[in-house]
Every structure is written in structure tokens, then in C-alpha cells.
Design an enzyme around this catalytic site. Structure first.
Site, short mmCIF file in Angstrom:
data_model
loop_
_atom_site.label_atom_id
_atom_site.label_comp_id
_atom_site.label_asym_id
_atom_site.label_seq_id
_atom_site.Cartn_x
_atom_site.Cartn_y
_atom_site.Cartn_z
CB CYS A 520 -1.00 -0.03 1.14
SG CYS A 520 -2.38 1.12 0.90
CG HIS A 604 -4.27 -3.25 2.93
ND1 HIS A 604 -3.40 -2.93 3.94
CD2 HIS A 604 -4.61 -2.07 2.35
CE1 HIS A 604 -3.24 -1.61 4.00
NE2 HIS A 604 -3.97 -1.08 3.03
CD GLU A 606 -2.41 -6.22 5.18
OE1 GLU A 606 -2.45 -4.99 5.35
OE2 GLU A 606 -1.90 -6.74 4.16
#
Length: 640
Positions: A520, A604, A606
């Protein structure tokens, strides 16, 4: 003063009975009465929790200003951290409590918000344009406060309001009154912030508000609400943010359970439950989870800055917690802490404050968020005689919209696009991938604790992870991989110290060829160093899930970004060699890139919004960390 009748008799005679709390926990047929002295402490670590017999030991009233313990910004109004040290704890049958509590109208006059509807609407528009539109975060909660004056003895009014809430409100996690001597709080909070029992840590992200009058259930309107992208994305974003907190306080992160519909008298919310195992001191758990994104925003540190910029006064106890600390029969610490929302504070002179806020996201409208603040205040205002009462819901069976099969299906469908990594129970002793086990990774945190979730994912793959804030120096040589993490802000800013530090870090990594992954914000800074132009999107990608093409494979991933790099070809030549680019064919936005020894992703992996995130990470690591087991890594991406 240990009996409810004695306490109420003193109040009726105009005598202050001393500090006490009277509360009902969700689903209980009893109220609990706590009495004891009140002390003021400076820090959460100072909350008294002496060893001894099992049970509740301290009830702490935690103000919003404690967020300064984490180094975060706030308008410091000096609200004290007060602790009721429990000397007596009694349980009272709900029916007996209702019979004893004052059953009389509460009157309050001169009610008005400190910020008018028009002013609040303008603030909403500013936050959307100046903060979300400029990459400062995904969502922010801005509060306003209704002020009034209670007629008659304030403590009688608070106890009468408690009775009305017990009768008319439903779905509250705690319904309570707390009297410290310097202030009295009464409310019906829908939301558990965090609890710890038998080593199990639970959090309860709630977001999305379906407004109703408490009358006949409107099934069609509820189903439209459950299908509304704005409401869905709002819940996903706070889910991600609380998963970040669980990544800190639970050794293996949090498992997502739900979603559910929480129905109250004037509105309904959608919610999840997060569960994980942890061994931290419960006061540390409180500190690391200050405060819920449902009352602040995300990413948390920058949300506090935004709140301080756009709110003209301190929050007092709004968005703080009421925390009950104690021990179980085995001597283990326990914690139960609802968020202080839907709560009124009454001074000894009868001054009344009812703070309330709305969550602002990229789809928000000023009118909608103004209406949401009125709806959220309705339950406690009705109990204080400042609004229409809802039909009694606290006693007896109530028809539940959540039991409707179509509602259940709509809720269950919300999990279909989410990452299984966070939905499925994970074995803490999973072996990881042979090619990655024991490899050392440094994650540089750029003020977004998504890095905690990323650490859990990398740890699940077998890597040994170290987290380091961007402003803390240190060597990178001991690590097999360095991750430049996500964070808020303009990646092209020439004056921002954080951007300068990230540029310096990545320049050094590129020069030495040390394996590097950028996520990011880190990816944007990396792209800039490679010569790719940076662009601020016209419409922010905050909490947005998209299917994108990544190096020949379709992947569904979640974005939290306002800026992006652009490229006009799938391969570009840079000072660091050729770089392969995965980009949007319509506008050239770079979703990912990879070169010799480095890779970057705009999304992202995650996030709970990235069902293919773990597979993407595995594939990228296979290219960055040459493995003695190439076949294992080459197929692990699809198994992840």
C-alpha cells in the site's frame, strides 16, 4: 451501603449513598450491585487489581483522553480515570430491581446539540473531502453532544432512567448506572469492546445502523439495508480494524464469527464477534485496544488526528470504556468492558450530556449521518424524557427480525467474499511452509496496524516476524526480507518525515538488493522511486474489494487507498532493472509490481477483504526468498 433497598432509601431522602454501580449484562435475569470507594489514577497500568478471592475487584471509568497513553492526538479535557474499588458485590433479581427502582417520569429541559444539524452536515462534508478524499483514512467517527438540564434530584433521575431502559431497551450489552460522587452515568451500550475470560479474548465490532421507530418490523426495509453497499463496507472496515487490535492482544490473532443482527428499541446494527487466545495482563489489553474503530475510525492513529482537527471540544467519556476487572476461581485475570456509547452523563447540579457520533465513509451523505446521530441518541433520550418511548422490549418475548430466514441468508452471504484465513479456526502449531520456516522478516510500520495482521499471516507461513515503527532506526542486515508497510498520507509529499524515512529505507534496500516487499503506502513510495508517476484517485478506494489481474491470474483483494501509481505498459525499464507491472487496463493504475529482489502491492493481502491475499503473499515470497523446496512454494499459493 450494601443493599439496593438501603441505597434507594438514601437516594429518596436526598442523601448521597456513596459510589456505586448497578448493571445488567446482556441476557441476565439479574442486576449486579457494586459498592466501594473511588480513586483516581493516571494510567491504565495503575488500575488496581490486587490478587485475592475470585470475582470483580475494580470497575474503571476510562475517558477518551487516555488515548494519549498510546501517543495519539486528542483534545485533552482532563476527564479523570476513576476506579471504583469493589468492596461489596450483590446480585438482585431483575423483577425485584424493577419493583424497587423509582418508577416516575424523568424531566429534562433546554435540550440542544452543541453542534447544530447544519454545522454537523458541513463537518461531514469536510471530512469526506479533506480526509477520506486525501488519503488520510478509510472511515472516521465525529461526535456531537446534546446538552440539557435534568429537573429534580439528578441521582433519582438517573435511577428512574435506568428502570426505563431496563423495561424498554433490548439488545444492550450492558444496561447500567454508575455513580462516582463527581458524576453519574446511565446508559444502554450495545457493544462489548473487549472481554477476557479463561484466556479467551473477545471483541465485538458493530457497525451499520438500521433506523426504526420500534414499531412493526419492516422486513423489506431491513433486507434493503442488509444489501446496501455502504452499510456492508462500513462493517467490513471496522472488522478489519478490530482484527488489527486482536493481532496485538491475542497470540494468533482473531477468528471472525458471525455476522449477527443486534436489535434494539430504536435501531438495529450488524455485528461480528472476534475470538482469540491471549496471555497479556488485562490492563495491557485495555491499553492496546484503545479505542474501538466504531467510535474513532481507521487507521487508528491518524483517526485520532482527524478527530482532534474536526471536533472543537474533548470527548469526556464518550468512546471510552467502562471496564470491570477481576479474577476467576483459578486466579486468572478477567475483564469485561463495554464501550461508553448510548450513555448520558449527569453532573451533581443536573447538567446532562449525551454524546453521539456517526461513522463517515466514502459513501456517506451529510443528511444520512445527521439522521444517524439522532437515531443513536433516541434510546437514552427517551429514558430521560427527551424523546418518544419505544414499545417495551426489555421484558417478555419480542419478535426478532434476525430469526427471519431471508435475514439469516442475507447475513450469511456477507461472509462469502471474505478471506477464509480469518473466518476459519487456525491451529496454533501449524507447521508453515518448508521453504519459509525460520526465515526472518522485518515489517516497518508506517502508522497502520494492518502490519499486525500481516505479521500473523507471515507467521502462519512459518516466518519469524519483527515489527518496527517507521521512526525507529535499526539495522536491516539480520533479516531475509524487509516489508515496507501501509499507512496514511500523501506518498509524494516532499516534507512529510514519514515519507522521507520510507524513501530512504527503500532506496537503501534497492541499492543493496535485499529482498523487499512493499504494501500500500510502501508500494506507492517504491513505485515513485522506480519512476512511476503517482496519482490521487478521483474516488477513494477505501474499503473496496476488487477482482484484478495479477501477473496472469485473477485475484480478489481489498484496497484501502486514495493514491495509486500509474503505468502505460506491462513492463517498464527502471534504474533498478526491468519491472513487471500488473495494472488496470482502463486507467493504468498499478495493482502490483515485481522486479529483481523486490515486489509491491497496492492492496492489502492481509485484509479480511482479500480472500486471495494469502495466496498472493505466498507467490510473491516464492520469488523473493529462493526456496530449497520450489515445488512446495509453487503450489502453496493456490492451497493458501
Amino acid at each position: 451501603m450494601t443493599h439496593l433497598t438501603d441505597l434507594l432509601d438514601a437516594v429518596a431522602r436526598g442523601v448521597d449513598p456513596g459510589p456505586f454501580a448497578l448493571l445488567r449484562r446482556e441476557g441476565s435475569a439479574e442486576l449486579e450491585l457494586f459498592t466501594g470507594p473511588v480513586d483516581t489514577v493516571e494510567r491504565l497500568a495503575d488500575i488496581p487489581l490486587p490478587p485475592g478471592a475470585p470475582g470483580a475487584r475494580t470497575l474503571a471509568l476510562v475517558p477518551y483522553r487516555q488515548i494519549t497513553e498510546r501517543g495519539f492526538a486528542c483534545r485533552d479535557d482532563g476527564a479523570p480515570l476513576e476506579c471504583l474499588q469493589v468492596r461489596e458485590h450483590r446480585r438482585i433479581d431483575l423483577a425485584d430491581a424493577l419493583a424497587a427502582l423509582p418508577d416516575q417520569p424523568v424531566r429534562a429541559v433546554d435540550a440542544a446539540f452543541d453542534v447544530t444539524d447544519e454545522e454537523y452536515a458541513r463537518t461531514v462534508q469536510r471530512v469526506l473531502a479533506e480526509e477520506i478524499g486525501r488519503g488520510e483514512g478509510a472511515n472516521f467517527v465525529i461526535h456531537r453532544t446534546l446538552h440539557a438540564t435534568v429537573q429534580g434530584p439528578p441521582l433519582v433521575a438517573a435511577l428512574a432512567a435506568l428502570r426505563r431502559l431496563l423495561v424498554a431497551e433490548r439488545g444492550a450489552y450492558w444496561t447500567f448506572v454508575l455513580h462516582t460522587g463527581t458524576r453519574t452515568l446511565v446508559g444502554a451500550s450495545p457493544e462489548r469492546h473487549v472481554s477476557v475470560d479463561d484466556g479467551l479474548v473477545l471483541m465485538n465490532p458493530i457497525s451499520g445502523t438500521f433506523r426504526s421507530t420500534g414499531g412493526v418490523a419492516d422486513r423489506a426495509a431491513l433486507l434493503r439495508f442488509l444489501a446496501d453497499p455502504k452499510e456492508i463496507e462500513e462493517l467490513y472496515m471496522v472488522l478489519d480494524e478490530e482484527l488489527k487490535m486482536m493481532a496485538t492482544v491475542a497470540e494468533h490473532g482473531g477468528q471472525v464469527i458471525g455476522p449477527y443482527l443486534k436489535e434494539m428499541s430504536h435501531l438495529a446494527h450488524t455485528e461480528y464477534l472476534l475470538a482469540g487466545r491471549g496471555t497479556r495482563d488485562v490492563r495491557e489489553v485495555l491499553r492496546e485496544t484503545m479505542f474501538a474503530p466504531t467510535v474513532t475510525g481507521s487507521p487508528m492513529e491518524n483517526a485520532c488526528r482527524v478527530i482532534a482537527r474536526h471536533e472543537s471540544v474533548g470527548r469526556g467519556y464518550y468512546a471510552g470504556v467502562l471496564a470491570l476487572l477481576g479474577h476467576d476461581p483459578a486466579g486468572r485475570q478477567t475483564l469485561d468492558a463495554p464501550i461508553l456509547i448510548r450513555t448520558a452523563e449527569i453532573s451533581p447540579t443536573g447538567r446532562l450530556r449525551v454524546p453521539v457520533g456517526a461513522t463517515l465513509v466514502r459513501h456517506s451523505t451529510a443528511a444520512g449521518e445527521v439522521a444517524e446521530t439522532h437515531a443513536k441518541a433516541a434510546g437514552v433520550l427517551a429514558a430521560l424524557g427527551l424523546g418518544p418511548a419505544a414499545p417495551a422490549g426489555g421484558r417478555g418475548p419480542v419478535a426478532r427480525l434476525a430469526d427471519d430466514p431471508a435475514v439469516r441468508d442475507a447475513l450469511a452471504a456477507r461472509n462469502a467474499p471474505l478471506a477464509r484465513f480469518w473466518l476459519d479456526q487456525r491451529a496454533p502449531d501449524a507447521p508453515g511452509l518448508p521453504g519459509l520456516v525460520g526465515r526472518r522478516v522485518l515489517i516497518v510500520d508506517a502508522e497502520d496496524t494492518f502490519t499486525g495482521m500481516l505479521a500473523h499471516q507471515l507467521g502462519a507461513l512459518g516466518l519469524a516476524v519483527t515489527l518496527r515503527p517507521w521512526h525507529v532506526g535499526g539495522p536491516v542486515d539480520p533479516y531475509d526480507l524487509v516489508v515496507a508497510g501501509p499507512g496514511p498520507g500523501d506518498p509524494g509529499s516532499p516534507d512529510d518525515p514519514k515519507m522521507g524515512a520510507l524513501r530512504e529505507l527503500l532506496t537503501g534496500l534497492l541499492a543493496t538488493g535485499r529482498p523487499t516487499l512493499a504494501v500500500c503506502l510502501g508500494h506507492q513510495v517504491l513505485a515513485g522511486l522506480l519512476g512511476l508517476p503517482l496519482h490521487r484517485r478521483d474516488a477513494p478506494y477505501q474499503g473496496l474489494q476488487r477482482e484484478v489481474s495479477l501477473f496472469g491470474r485473477a485475484r480478489r483483494v481489498g484496497f484501502y487507498s486514495t493514491f495509486t501509481a500509474r503505468a502505460d505498459a506491462d513492463r517498464v525499464t527502471t534504474a533498478y532493472g526491468p519491472v513487471e507491472v500488473a495494472r488496470d487496463v482502463t486507467d493504468g493504475a498499478v495493482h502490483a509490481l515485481r522486479g529483481h529482489g523486490f515486489a509491491g502491492v497496492q492492496f492489502h493481502p492481509e485484509s479480511v477483504l482479500s480472500p486471495d491475499g494469502l495466496a498472493v503473499l505466498t507467490e510473491l515470497l516464492g520469488g523473493l526468498l529462493p526456496s530449497p523446496h520450489p515445488d512446495e512454494l509453487s503450489t502453496a499459493g493456490d492451497r493458501a
